[in-house]
Scaffold this motif. Structure first.
Motif, PDB file in Angstrom:
ATOM      1  N   ASN A   3      56.767  35.098  19.981  1.00 31.86           N
ATOM      2  CA  ASN A   3      56.656  33.649  19.918  1.00 31.86           C
ATOM      3  C   ASN A   3      57.351  33.125  18.662  1.00 31.86           C
ATOM      4  O   ASN A   3      57.810  33.894  17.822  1.00 31.86           O
ATOM      5  CB  ASN A   3      55.178  33.256  19.920  1.00 31.86           C
ATOM      6  CG  ASN A   3      54.960  31.838  20.396  1.00 31.86           C
ATOM      7  OD1 ASN A   3      55.913  31.097  20.630  1.00 31.86           O
ATOM      8  ND2 ASN A   3      53.709  31.453  20.531  1.00 31.86           N
ATOM      9  N   TYR A   4      57.405  31.824  18.515  1.00 35.04           N
ATOM     10  CA  TYR A   4      58.045  31.199  17.363  1.00 35.04           C
ATOM     11  C   TYR A   4      57.195  30.029  16.899  1.00 35.04           C
ATOM     12  O   TYR A   4      56.405  29.462  17.659  1.00 35.04           O
ATOM     13  CB  TYR A   4      59.460  30.735  17.707  1.00 35.04           C
ATOM     14  CG  TYR A   4      59.498  29.590  18.698  1.00 35.04           C
ATOM     15  CD1 TYR A   4      59.716  28.283  18.285  1.00 35.04           C
ATOM     16  CD2 TYR A   4      59.298  29.820  20.063  1.00 35.04           C
ATOM     17  CE1 TYR A   4      59.736  27.232  19.183  1.00 35.04           C
ATOM     18  CE2 TYR A   4      59.321  28.780  20.967  1.00 35.04           C
ATOM     19  CZ  TYR A   4      59.537  27.480  20.535  1.00 35.04           C
ATOM     20  OH  TYR A   4      59.553  26.449  21.428  1.00 35.04           O
ATOM     21  N   ASP A   5      57.356  29.668  15.614  1.00 35.54           N
ATOM     22  CA  ASP A   5      56.547  28.606  15.019  1.00 35.54           C
ATOM     23  C   ASP A   5      57.341  27.348  14.687  1.00 35.54           C
ATOM     24  O   ASP A   5      56.757  26.298  14.446  1.00 35.54           O
ATOM     25  CB  ASP A   5      55.884  29.105  13.724  1.00 35.54           C
ATOM     26  CG  ASP A   5      54.925  30.260  13.975  1.00 35.54           C
ATOM     27  OD1 ASP A   5      54.266  30.268  15.036  1.00 35.54           O
ATOM     28  OD2 ASP A   5      54.849  31.160  13.116  1.00 35.54           O
ATOM     29  N   LYS A 105      55.223  22.582  17.385  1.00 38.71           N
ATOM     30  CA  LYS A 105      56.138  23.389  16.587  1.00 38.71           C
ATOM     31  C   LYS A 105      56.638  22.571  15.393  1.00 38.71           C
ATOM     32  O   LYS A 105      56.822  21.362  15.499  1.00 38.71           O
ATOM     33  CB  LYS A 105      57.337  23.845  17.420  1.00 38.71           C
ATOM     34  CG  LYS A 105      56.970  24.584  18.706  1.00 38.71           C
ATOM     35  CD  LYS A 105      56.248  25.893  18.452  1.00 38.71           C
ATOM     36  CE  LYS A 105      55.993  26.632  19.758  1.00 38.71           C
ATOM     37  NZ  LYS A 105      55.245  27.898  19.543  1.00 38.71           N
ATOM     38  N   CYS A 154      62.919  26.859   5.772  1.00 39.11           N
ATOM     39  CA  CYS A 154      61.735  27.602   6.216  1.00 39.11           C
ATOM     40  C   CYS A 154      60.629  27.550   5.170  1.00 39.11           C
ATOM     41  O   CYS A 154      59.444  27.409   5.493  1.00 39.11           O
ATOM     42  CB  CYS A 154      62.104  29.055   6.519  1.00 39.11           C
ATOM     43  SG  CYS A 154      63.075  29.263   8.022  1.00 39.11           S
ATOM     44  N   GLU A 162      61.765  34.781  10.248  1.00 37.91           N
ATOM     45  CA  GLU A 162      61.750  35.506  11.521  1.00 37.91           C
ATOM     46  C   GLU A 162      60.889  34.820  12.578  1.00 37.91           C
ATOM     47  O   GLU A 162      60.954  35.164  13.761  1.00 37.91           O
ATOM     48  CB  GLU A 162      61.270  36.937  11.309  1.00 37.91           C
ATOM     49  CG  GLU A 162      59.869  37.068  10.738  1.00 37.91           C
ATOM     50  CD  GLU A 162      59.855  37.207   9.220  1.00 37.91           C
ATOM     51  OE1 GLU A 162      58.906  37.842   8.702  1.00 37.91           O
ATOM     52  OE2 GLU A 162      60.787  36.688   8.563  1.00 37.91           O
ATOM     53  N   ASP A 163      60.109  33.813  12.164  1.00 35.65           N
ATOM     54  CA  ASP A 163      59.283  33.062  13.109  1.00 35.65           C
ATOM     55  C   ASP A 163      59.906  31.713  13.467  1.00 35.65           C
ATOM     56  O   ASP A 163      59.245  30.855  14.044  1.00 35.65           O
ATOM     57  CB  ASP A 163      57.883  32.845  12.529  1.00 35.65           C
ATOM     58  CG  ASP A 163      57.110  34.144  12.374  1.00 35.65           C
ATOM     59  OD1 ASP A 163      57.325  35.056  13.186  1.00 35.65           O
ATOM     60  OD2 ASP A 163      56.296  34.247  11.432  1.00 35.65           O
ATOM     61  N   ALA A 164      61.171  31.534  13.089  1.00 34.48           N
ATOM     62  CA  ALA A 164      61.854  30.268  13.347  1.00 34.48           C
ATOM     63  C   ALA A 164      63.157  30.490  14.104  1.00 34.48           C
ATOM     64  O   ALA A 164      63.831  31.508  13.924  1.00 34.48           O
ATOM     65  CB  ALA A 164      62.150  29.546  12.034  1.00 34.48           C
ATOM     66  N   TYR A 165      63.487  29.531  14.941  1.00 38.23           N
ATOM     67  CA  TYR A 165      64.801  29.474  15.578  1.00 38.23           C
ATOM     68  C   TYR A 165      65.702  28.534  14.799  1.00 38.23           C
ATOM     69  O   TYR A 165      65.244  27.526  14.252  1.00 38.23           O
ATOM     70  CB  TYR A 165      64.695  28.969  17.015  1.00 38.23           C
ATOM     71  CG  TYR A 165      64.476  30.051  18.030  1.00 38.23           C
ATOM     72  CD1 TYR A 165      65.520  30.877  18.438  1.00 38.23           C
ATOM     73  CD2 TYR A 165      63.221  30.259  18.593  1.00 38.23           C
ATOM     74  CE1 TYR A 165      65.327  31.875  19.365  1.00 38.23           C
ATOM     75  CE2 TYR A 165      63.011  31.251  19.535  1.00 38.23           C
ATOM     76  CZ  TYR A 165      64.070  32.059  19.912  1.00 38.23           C
ATOM     77  OH  TYR A 165      63.873  33.061  20.837  1.00 38.23           O
ATOM     78  N   ARG A 183      66.141  33.488  14.069  1.00 39.41           N
ATOM     79  CA  ARG A 183      66.661  33.779  15.409  1.00 39.41           C
ATOM     80  C   ARG A 183      67.582  32.616  15.778  1.00 39.41           C
ATOM     81  O   ARG A 183      67.181  31.458  15.727  1.00 39.41           O
ATOM     82  CB  ARG A 183      65.498  33.902  16.393  1.00 39.41           C
ATOM     83  CG  ARG A 183      64.533  34.998  15.997  1.00 39.41           C
ATOM     84  CD  ARG A 183      63.186  34.852  16.658  1.00 39.41           C
ATOM     85  NE  ARG A 183      63.267  35.032  18.096  1.00 39.41           N
ATOM     86  CZ  ARG A 183      62.208  34.956  18.909  1.00 39.41           C
ATOM     87  NH1 ARG A 183      61.006  34.683  18.426  1.00 39.41           N
ATOM     88  NH2 ARG A 183      62.351  35.148  20.207  1.00 39.41           N
TER      89      ARG A 183
END
Length: 218
Positions: A3-5, A105, A154, A162-165, A183
């Protein structure tokens, strides 16, 4: 898939259809000054800040090239044509911002453009309130492709890279976000995805509506 935040957006070429608008103003000003090959050199400047742009242009046209005057006149052309909310917004912008807000998000902006221009453009388009944090080219020391701007974004929204696009259109932007550990999703604008971009980006999509579909599968 993990998943992503958060999602961190580039602005020019991703939020606004501004890369072509800026390029047209550069070419128009270059013609007034009798300069050739401006489109080629503009491509090299996509995604970088003003300082790096100056370095590229001085290398291309010589140390005596009056970059500050060129930039001032090209900017005047741009403002005359596109200020007041006339700058086109890319397809799917409001939809993806609404989607991310409804999904709780975090949303940030990491753009090489200077802060005053960023705030004005977003405000005129009615998009400013969507962003939890905004990081601009004059808020960091290093230009893209250095990862500083994405790492700072971030940090400001309180998520691990690593939890962000990151959503980018430029080569330098993809390099910046990827080296920072985000990502990356490339949505090409002026520059098509090359072999390097296919290797670096998690995926390459045609527009922001496709990005919504992609993120909805997370």
């Amino acid at each position: 898939m993990k998943n992503y935040d958060a999602v961190v957006f580039d602005m020019d070429g991703v939020i606004f259809d501004s890369e072509r608008a800026i390029m047209e103003c550069w070419i128009e000003q270059a013609e007034k000054m009798g300069m050739e090959f401006m489109e080629e050199h503009f491509h090299a400047c996509i995604g970088v800040n003003l300082q790096k742009t100056r370095e590229i242009m001085l290398k291309a046209y010589g140390e005596d090239f009056p970059f500050d005057e060129f930039d001032k006149q090209a900017s005047a052309l741009f403002h005359a044509k596109y200020d007041g909310g006339r700058l086109p917004i890319k397809s799917g912008v409001r939809e993806i911002l609404d989607y991310l807000k409804s999904s709780n998000k975090k949303i940030a902006l990491a753009t090489s453009t200077k802060k005053t221009s960023v705030i004005r453009r977003l405000s005129e388009a009615g998009l400013l309130e969507y962003f939890d944090e905004i990081v601009t080219g004059d808020m960091v020391t290093h230009s893209k492709p250095h990862p500083e701007i994405y790492l700072f974004a971030c940090e400001k929204i309180g998520v691990k890279p690593e939890d962000a696009y990151a959503i980018e259109d430029s080569y330098n932007g993809i390099r910046s976000a990827t080296s920072g550990g985000l990502r990356t999703i490339m949505v090409p604008d002026i520059l098509p995805a090359n072999d390097e971009m296919h290797e670096l980006a998690e995926t390459i999509l045609n527009d922001l509506n496709e990005v919504i579909e992609y993120l909805d599968k997370m």
